[in-house]
Motif scaffolding. Sequence first.
Motif, mmCIF file in Angstrom:
data_model
loop_
_atom_site.group_PDB
_atom_site.id
_atom_site.type_symbol
_atom_site.label_atom_id
_atom_site.label_comp_id
_atom_site.label_asym_id
_atom_site.label_seq_id
_atom_site.Cartn_x
_atom_site.Cartn_y
_atom_site.Cartn_z
ATOM 1 N N THR A 225 0.833 -1.216 0.000
ATOM 2 C CA THR A 225 0.000 0.000 0.000
ATOM 3 C C THR A 225 0.864 1.261 0.000
ATOM 4 O O THR A 225 0.432 2.319 -0.463
ATOM 5 C CB THR A 225 -0.929 0.031 1.249
ATOM 6 O OG1 THR A 225 -1.461 -1.274 1.453
ATOM 7 C CG2 THR A 225 -2.063 1.022 1.086
ATOM 8 N N VAL A 226 2.097 1.160 0.507
ATOM 9 C CA VAL A 226 2.964 2.348 0.569
ATOM 10 C C VAL A 226 3.273 2.873 -0.837
ATOM 11 O O VAL A 226 3.504 4.063 -1.021
ATOM 12 C CB VAL A 226 4.268 2.068 1.363
ATOM 13 C CG1 VAL A 226 5.274 1.274 0.533
ATOM 14 C CG2 VAL A 226 4.907 3.372 1.844
ATOM 15 N N PHE A 227 3.237 1.998 -1.848
ATOM 16 C CA PHE A 227 3.463 2.474 -3.222
ATOM 17 C C PHE A 227 2.340 3.409 -3.644
ATOM 18 O O PHE A 227 2.569 4.418 -4.301
ATOM 19 C CB PHE A 227 3.567 1.294 -4.201
ATOM 20 C CG PHE A 227 4.810 0.457 -4.028
ATOM 21 C CD1 PHE A 227 6.068 1.055 -4.022
ATOM 22 C CD2 PHE A 227 4.731 -0.914 -3.881
ATOM 23 C CE1 PHE A 227 7.218 0.281 -3.867
ATOM 24 C CE2 PHE A 227 5.869 -1.692 -3.724
ATOM 25 C CZ PHE A 227 7.113 -1.095 -3.720
ATOM 26 N N GLU A 228 1.102 3.071 -3.242
ATOM 27 C CA GLU A 228 -0.042 3.945 -3.567
ATOM 28 C C GLU A 228 0.129 5.293 -2.870
ATOM 29 O O GLU A 228 -0.066 6.341 -3.491
ATOM 30 C CB GLU A 228 -1.359 3.310 -3.100
ATOM 31 C CG GLU A 228 -1.760 2.073 -3.865
ATOM 32 C CD GLU A 228 -2.846 1.275 -3.139
ATOM 33 O OE1 GLU A 228 -3.671 1.886 -2.412
ATOM 34 O OE2 GLU A 228 -2.860 0.030 -3.291
ATOM 35 N N THR A 229 0.462 5.254 -1.569
ATOM 36 C CA THR A 229 0.554 6.529 -0.841
ATOM 37 C C THR A 229 1.728 7.361 -1.351
ATOM 38 O O THR A 229 1.629 8.580 -1.446
ATOM 39 C CB THR A 229 0.658 6.319 0.686
ATOM 40 O OG1 THR A 229 1.844 5.616 0.991
ATOM 41 C CG2 THR A 229 -0.542 5.575 1.227
ATOM 42 N N LEU A 230 2.840 6.710 -1.724
ATOM 43 C CA LEU A 230 3.981 7.469 -2.269
ATOM 44 C C LEU A 230 3.617 8.100 -3.609
ATOM 45 O O LEU A 230 3.982 9.240 -3.896
ATOM 46 C CB LEU A 230 5.203 6.560 -2.443
ATOM 47 C CG LEU A 230 6.024 6.284 -1.188
ATOM 48 C CD1 LEU A 230 7.017 5.155 -1.441
ATOM 49 C CD2 LEU A 230 6.766 7.529 -0.707
ATOM 50 N N ALA A 231 2.885 7.336 -4.434
ATOM 51 C CA ALA A 231 2.503 7.857 -5.755
ATOM 52 C C ALA A 231 1.585 9.062 -5.632
ATOM 53 O O ALA A 231 1.572 9.945 -6.492
ATOM 54 C CB ALA A 231 1.829 6.754 -6.574
ATOM 55 N N GLU A 232 0.821 9.122 -4.518
ATOM 56 C CA GLU A 232 -0.111 10.252 -4.321
ATOM 57 C C GLU A 232 0.526 11.413 -3.561
ATOM 58 O O GLU A 232 -0.062 12.485 -3.441
ATOM 59 C CB GLU A 232 -1.336 9.765 -3.512
ATOM 60 C CG GLU A 232 -2.230 8.802 -4.276
ATOM 61 C CD GLU A 232 -3.127 7.981 -3.338
ATOM 62 O OE1 GLU A 232 -3.122 8.245 -2.122
ATOM 63 O OE2 GLU A 232 -3.828 7.083 -3.849
ATOM 64 N N THR A 233 1.730 11.187 -3.016
ATOM 65 C CA THR A 233 2.366 12.215 -2.190
ATOM 66 C C THR A 233 3.042 13.268 -3.068
ATOM 67 O O THR A 233 3.700 12.936 -4.044
ATOM 68 C CB THR A 233 3.426 11.569 -1.250
ATOM 69 O OG1 THR A 233 2.778 10.595 -0.448
ATOM 70 C CG2 THR A 233 4.072 12.600 -0.351
ATOM 71 N N LYS A 234 2.873 14.530 -2.699
ATOM 72 C CA LYS A 234 3.523 15.617 -3.450
ATOM 73 C C LYS A 234 4.995 15.711 -3.038
ATOM 74 O O LYS A 234 5.327 15.514 -1.871
ATOM 75 C CB LYS A 234 2.838 16.946 -3.132
ATOM 76 C CG LYS A 234 1.356 16.965 -3.470
ATOM 77 C CD LYS A 234 1.056 18.057 -4.476
ATOM 78 C CE LYS A 234 -0.410 18.206 -4.812
ATOM 79 N NZ LYS A 234 -1.163 16.993 -5.063
ATOM 80 N N ALA A 235 5.830 16.026 -4.006
ATOM 81 C CA ALA A 235 7.253 16.220 -3.703
ATOM 82 C C ALA A 235 7.415 17.448 -2.818
ATOM 83 O O ALA A 235 6.647 18.411 -2.926
ATOM 84 C CB ALA A 235 8.039 16.386 -4.995
ATOM 85 N N GLY A 236 8.414 17.426 -1.946
ATOM 86 C CA GLY A 236 8.633 18.539 -1.020
ATOM 87 C C GLY A 236 9.792 19.412 -1.453
ATOM 88 O O GLY A 236 9.975 19.689 -2.638
ATOM 89 N N VAL A 237 10.604 19.820 -0.494
ATOM 90 C CA VAL A 237 11.735 20.712 -0.738
ATOM 91 C C VAL A 237 12.673 20.115 -1.786
ATOM 92 O O VAL A 237 13.012 18.940 -1.724
ATOM 93 C CB VAL A 237 12.528 20.939 0.577
ATOM 94 C CG1 VAL A 237 13.632 21.971 0.373
ATOM 95 C CG2 VAL A 237 11.583 21.402 1.675
ATOM 96 N N GLY A 238 13.083 20.941 -2.764
ATOM 97 C CA GLY A 238 14.038 20.492 -3.781
ATOM 98 C C GLY A 238 13.495 19.395 -4.674
ATOM 99 O O GLY A 238 14.248 18.629 -5.259
#
Length: 301
Positions: A225-238
């Motif tokens: 499931t972490v692949f789904e949450t990572l794919a939906e997460t916005k990139a942060g600093v840099g």
Amino acid sequence: MTADHGPPMAMRVRKAVFPAAGLGTRFLPATKAQPKEMLPLVDKPIIQYGVEEALASGCDQIIIITGRGKQAIEDHFDVSYELEKMLEERKKTDLLKIVRGISDMIHVAYVRQKEALGLGHAVLMARELVGNEPFAVLLADDIIDADPPCLKQMINVFNETQSSVIAIQIIQGKAISAYGVLDVKPADGRFDGRLYEIRNMVEKPKLEEAPSDLAVIGRYVLTPTVFETLAETKAGVGGELQLTDGMRALLKKEKMYGYVFDGKRHDTGDKLGFLKATIEFALKRQDLGGPLREYLKGLKL
């Protein structure tokens, strides 16, 4: 005839992911032309300790996320015909066994991370190779001297909980600010009180804002499931995608646990940590321990 739908099959952890695309700037100039993962602790590259830990913990498929200039890692885990032939001809059977042991050890797959866009991005790169099953992530810099291996301890927890497990260590004082820190509640005395249910995680908090003294270490067992949450997460600093952000989103969907592993961690991504680990591993060696101990005693410190 109807199929018998018994309880769902327990998930097994068979794959281990090693993010190894970082630049290793802390060890320049040594890492200018060679990956930091290949720096030797005594006579074995850092990453091999982690790969051996994964194998000893029951993972038989190794996925290494590499970047430019990391060819040496691929060569290291590959067969070296010329070297093997030379060792064979010179009857150096003990060395031949060591060299063959490395390439026979594992099935390794490599994925290139074209830009160093954060740990979360590196893990996401392994999605196709991991597929829909739980997997381990090991950060090679953290070398953990433990018996049974740290990852094996964590997989035992996973087998019972079927939930993501993060390795944690108690860090006292200001040093906590260099880590991801967990907000937890004790998970009913199982596993000798070493297990905590995670409520939240904070990346590199100030000492006074840290929710606990439980710091996240470079070992994770994660559900797919972490692949789904990572794919939906916005990139942060840099433009970096952080694993912590992906795990924080995972917390909203599933239970996650923190486990205080039993063992000694060496942070070899730090120069002093690297030196200490070299000395401690050398002292444990039958061939080197005695003479090194004598030498150290003789130093006028």
